[in-house]
Write a protein that holds these residues in place. Structure first.
Motif, PDB file in Angstrom:
ATOM      1  N   PHE A 154     -31.535   2.088  13.016  1.00 37.37           N
ATOM      2  CA  PHE A 154     -30.693   0.871  12.446  1.00 37.37           C
ATOM      3  C   PHE A 154     -31.779  -0.170  12.312  1.00 37.37           C
ATOM      4  O   PHE A 154     -32.336  -0.833  11.336  1.00 37.37           O
ATOM      5  CB  PHE A 154     -29.519   0.319  13.116  1.00 37.37           C
ATOM      6  N   ARG A 198     -21.906   2.598   7.834  1.00 41.97           N
ATOM      7  CA  ARG A 198     -21.170   3.920   7.428  1.00 41.97           C
ATOM      8  C   ARG A 198     -21.812   4.970   8.572  1.00 41.97           C
ATOM      9  O   ARG A 198     -21.014   6.112   8.739  1.00 41.97           O
ATOM     10  CB  ARG A 198     -21.992   4.334   6.149  1.00 41.97           C
ATOM     11  N   ALA A 199     -23.047   4.744   8.980  1.00 42.75           N
ATOM     12  CA  ALA A 199     -23.552   5.855   9.742  1.00 42.75           C
ATOM     13  C   ALA A 199     -22.682   5.754  11.126  1.00 42.75           C
ATOM     14  O   ALA A 199     -22.365   6.663  11.809  1.00 42.75           O
ATOM     15  CB  ALA A 199     -24.949   5.530  10.219  1.00 42.75           C
ATOM     16  N   MET A 200     -22.158   4.649  11.517  1.00 42.22           N
ATOM     17  CA  MET A 200     -21.144   4.558  12.764  1.00 42.22           C
ATOM     18  C   MET A 200     -19.981   5.041  12.512  1.00 42.22           C
ATOM     19  O   MET A 200     -19.302   6.097  13.382  1.00 42.22           O
ATOM     20  CB  MET A 200     -21.060   2.972  12.850  1.00 42.22           C
ATOM     21  N   LEU A 201     -19.416   5.051  11.224  1.00 39.81           N
ATOM     22  CA  LEU A 201     -18.402   5.696  10.882  1.00 39.81           C
ATOM     23  C   LEU A 201     -18.478   7.189  10.789  1.00 39.81           C
ATOM     24  O   LEU A 201     -17.481   8.095  11.209  1.00 39.81           O
ATOM     25  CB  LEU A 201     -17.467   5.157   9.591  1.00 39.81           C
ATOM     26  N   ASP A 202     -19.428   7.400  10.570  1.00 45.99           N
ATOM     27  CA  ASP A 202     -19.815   9.037  10.327  1.00 45.99           C
ATOM     28  C   ASP A 202     -20.109   9.341  11.679  1.00 45.99           C
ATOM     29  O   ASP A 202     -20.071  10.570  12.253  1.00 45.99           O
ATOM     30  CB  ASP A 202     -20.873   9.289   9.721  1.00 45.99           C
ATOM     31  N   GLY A 203     -20.266   8.603  12.850  1.00 45.11           N
ATOM     32  CA  GLY A 203     -20.380   8.756  14.192  1.00 45.11           C
ATOM     33  C   GLY A 203     -21.988   9.249  14.314  1.00 45.11           C
ATOM     34  O   GLY A 203     -22.202   9.902  15.294  1.00 45.11           O
ATOM     35  N   ILE A 204     -22.990   8.800  13.422  1.00 51.26           N
ATOM     36  CA  ILE A 204     -24.192   9.318  13.803  1.00 51.26           C
ATOM     37  C   ILE A 204     -25.017   8.057  13.954  1.00 51.26           C
ATOM     38  O   ILE A 204     -26.321   8.001  13.471  1.00 51.26           O
ATOM     39  CB  ILE A 204     -24.831  10.122  12.708  1.00 51.26           C
ATOM     40  N   PHE A 205     -24.475   6.973  14.499  1.00 52.36           N
ATOM     41  CA  PHE A 205     -25.346   6.017  14.440  1.00 52.36           C
ATOM     42  C   PHE A 205     -26.243   5.652  15.425  1.00 52.36           C
ATOM     43  O   PHE A 205     -25.989   6.375  16.582  1.00 52.36           O
ATOM     44  CB  PHE A 205     -24.292   4.659  14.824  1.00 52.36           C
ATOM     45  N   GLY A 229     -25.214   0.430   5.401  1.00 52.56           N
ATOM     46  CA  GLY A 229     -25.837   1.868   5.733  1.00 52.56           C
ATOM     47  C   GLY A 229     -25.672   2.074   7.320  1.00 52.56           C
ATOM     48  O   GLY A 229     -24.844   3.348   7.648  1.00 52.56           O
ATOM     49  N   ARG A 244     -13.715   5.395   2.331  1.00 51.18           N
ATOM     50  CA  ARG A 244     -13.050   6.630   2.714  1.00 51.18           C
ATOM     51  C   ARG A 244     -12.824   6.886   4.031  1.00 51.18           C
ATOM     52  O   ARG A 244     -11.502   7.441   4.361  1.00 51.18           O
ATOM     53  CB  ARG A 244     -14.062   8.013   1.943  1.00 51.18           C
ATOM     54  N   HIS A 245     -13.716   6.326   4.882  1.00 52.05           N
ATOM     55  CA  HIS A 245     -13.494   6.650   6.342  1.00 52.05           C
ATOM     56  C   HIS A 245     -11.921   5.936   6.770  1.00 52.05           C
ATOM     57  O   HIS A 245     -11.353   5.978   7.274  1.00 52.05           O
ATOM     58  CB  HIS A 245     -14.612   6.144   7.148  1.00 52.05           C
ATOM     59  N   VAL A 246     -12.205   4.433   6.309  1.00 54.69           N
ATOM     60  CA  VAL A 246     -11.357   3.559   6.878  1.00 54.69           C
ATOM     61  C   VAL A 246      -9.934   3.501   6.127  1.00 54.69           C
ATOM     62  O   VAL A 246      -8.894   3.640   6.978  1.00 54.69           O
ATOM     63  CB  VAL A 246     -11.771   2.088   6.653  1.00 54.69           C
ATOM     64  N   VAL A 251     -27.195  -3.117   6.840  1.00 50.84           N
ATOM     65  CA  VAL A 251     -26.039  -3.414   7.595  1.00 50.84           C
ATOM     66  C   VAL A 251     -24.878  -2.474   7.227  1.00 50.84           C
ATOM     67  O   VAL A 251     -24.329  -1.782   7.997  1.00 50.84           O
ATOM     68  CB  VAL A 251     -25.577  -4.672   7.545  1.00 50.84           C
ATOM     69  N   ASN A 293     -22.432   3.134  -0.172  1.00 50.03           N
ATOM     70  CA  ASN A 293     -22.241   3.025   1.286  1.00 50.03           C
ATOM     71  C   ASN A 293     -20.803   2.439   1.234  1.00 50.03           C
ATOM     72  O   ASN A 293     -19.998   2.911   2.239  1.00 50.03           O
ATOM     73  CB  ASN A 293     -23.228   2.425   2.099  1.00 50.03           C
TER      74      ASN A 293
END
Lengths: 327, 110
Positions: free
Chosen positions: B57, B45-52, B42, B105-107, B40, B99
């Protein structure tokens, strides 16, 4: 998650730059990731710019970039991620998060994730509840449980042994206290018997009242002694004459001024005798016996049986000065 | 949003319904939960990276759970279950931390 990374960053650039031509996406991403500070739109190598036949090359670049980013993110992720924020104004991670959270959209991705998160929450709740409710043994492993069981068995065996030992001790003490109680009972009984004999305790039981009237003053101490002897021979157990207890060490003195144990005894002489009346009375009345002898001296003798004679004259115990028990 | 609701509904259902876990499954549940947590994080993080990608998943979630349970099962069979499950928890914990660092770092941009 790590399996998503290599593909992930390359794909990220593809999605993030929808306005660029697809053929150049990979290059842009690769150069951006490698070069770091270069803007996404500007090509790293002019030679590959817009060339339609360079797909394979681009693919290789993308892989290389992916590897570089993977390594970078493992070692120092900030270096790999830093340019991203600068490259894409408008779409940050925070905004993506906000967009995903609100407004709620029913998409396939959201539903899938919702189902999986439901399963996760379920497992989490079950595990937390069973851990907090089931006690310390709930989550214990098999070998730990076996060890705990062994320890408990040992302890229970040890305690069992101790219990048996203590029970034996208790029995022993009870027996010995029973024995002591029995000994005390017997001692008390013996003390009473000896007290009756020694005249230190009162006595009661069936027996005779004997009254010897001596109007002529003819009765002497030896006649009373004969009477006492006769009574003893007939089995008298306790004798009292005019409030003087007659015991083993008693002595009579004087002729007509009779003294028993040094105490003057005046007529009429009243005997209280405890013993079997059927034996005592005939012993006194035999021909030539005590009664006839006394009557010959003009003394009046009255003998009456009673079922309850009380001998309550007492003697004080006297510690012998010379005689010692030989046992 | 619906995903978050799914998590909340799952927790509430677990607390209210109180399902009984089969004894055979019991030792694997904690490890499976930790593995799922890793998946979850991971995914977040992928969602925040935009690669979800929901397919990725799902696959990573299920494979994490299955592999973690498998490792514990194998460890139990080999007699090193306690050590191996500790190892799995440590590895998953490290991944969750890294993760979480990326998500942070994103948020928070820090």
């Amino acid at each position: 998650m790590s399996d998503e990374n290599p593909r992930g960053v390359g794909g990220d650039k593809r999605q993030a730059l929808p306005a660029e031509e697809p053929a150049r996406d990979a290059h842009a991403a690769a150069s951006a990731d490698r070069g770091g500070a270069e803007p996404a739109g500007s090509p790293g190598r002019p030679g590959s710019h817009g060339a339609p036949g360079h797909d394979e090359h681009a693919g290789r670049d993308e892989r290389a970039a992916g590897e570089a980013v993977t390594r970078g993110s493992d070692e120092e992720p900030e270096g790999a991620l830093a340019p991203e924020g600068g490259d894409e104004p408008g779409v940050t991670g925070r905004q993506r998060l906000a967009a995903a959270l609100w407004p709620p959209r029913v998409t396939r991705a959201q539903l899938t994730v919702a189902v999986l998160l439901f399963v996760l929450g379920l497992g989490l709740a079950i595990q937390v509840r069973s851990t907090s409710e089931g006690g310390p043994l709930r989550g214990a492993r098999q070998e730990d449980l076996v060890r705990i069981l062994d320890e408990l068995d040992d302890r229970s065996a040890r305690l069992q042994g101790e219990k048996q030992r203590l029970e034996g001790q208790q029995r022993e003490l009870e027996n010995s206290s029973d024995q002591a109680e029995e000994a005390r009972r017997q001692t008390r009984q013996k003390a009473r018997q000896l007290g009756v004999l020694a005249g230190t305790v009162g006595a009661e039981g069936p027996g005779l009242h004997i009254t010897v009237r001596d109007p002529g003053g003819a009765v002497e101490a030896d006649m009373l002694l004969d009477t006492i002897q006769e009574l003893r021979a007939a089995g008298a157990e306790a004798i009292e004459v005019n409030d003087v207890r007659v015991v083993a060490s008693s002595y009579l003195q004087g002729a007509t001024d009779v003294r028993i144990d040094g105490k003057a005894v005046a007529p009429p002489y009243r005997f209280e005798v405890i013993g079997e009346p059927k034996d005592l009375e005939p012993a006194l009345n035999i021909p030539g016996g005590v009664v006839q002898t006394l009557e010959k001296e003009q003394a009046g003798v009255e003998v009456s049986r009673s079922e309850k004679i009380t001998v309550d004259a007492l003697r004080s115990t006297k510690q012998p000065d010379y005689a010692r028990s030989s046992q | 949003m619906i995903a978050v609701l799914g998590l909340i509904v799952g927790v509430v259902a677990g607390l209210v319904v109180r399902p009984v876990v089969p004894t055979v499954m019991e030792p694997y549940l904690p490890i499976a939960v930790v593995a799922a947590l890793d998946a979850v994080f991971g995914g977040l993080r992928a969602m925040l990276d935009g690669i979800f990608n929901d397919k990725v998943f799902v696959v990573s979630f299920l494979s994490n759970v299955v592999v973690a349970a498998l490792i514990v099962f194998l460890g139990d069979k080999l007699g090193v279950g306690a050590q191996l499950s500790t190892g799995v928890v440590v590895v998953l914990g490290i991944r969750i931390f890294s993760n979480a660092a990326a998500i942070r770092r994103h948020v928070f941009r820090a």
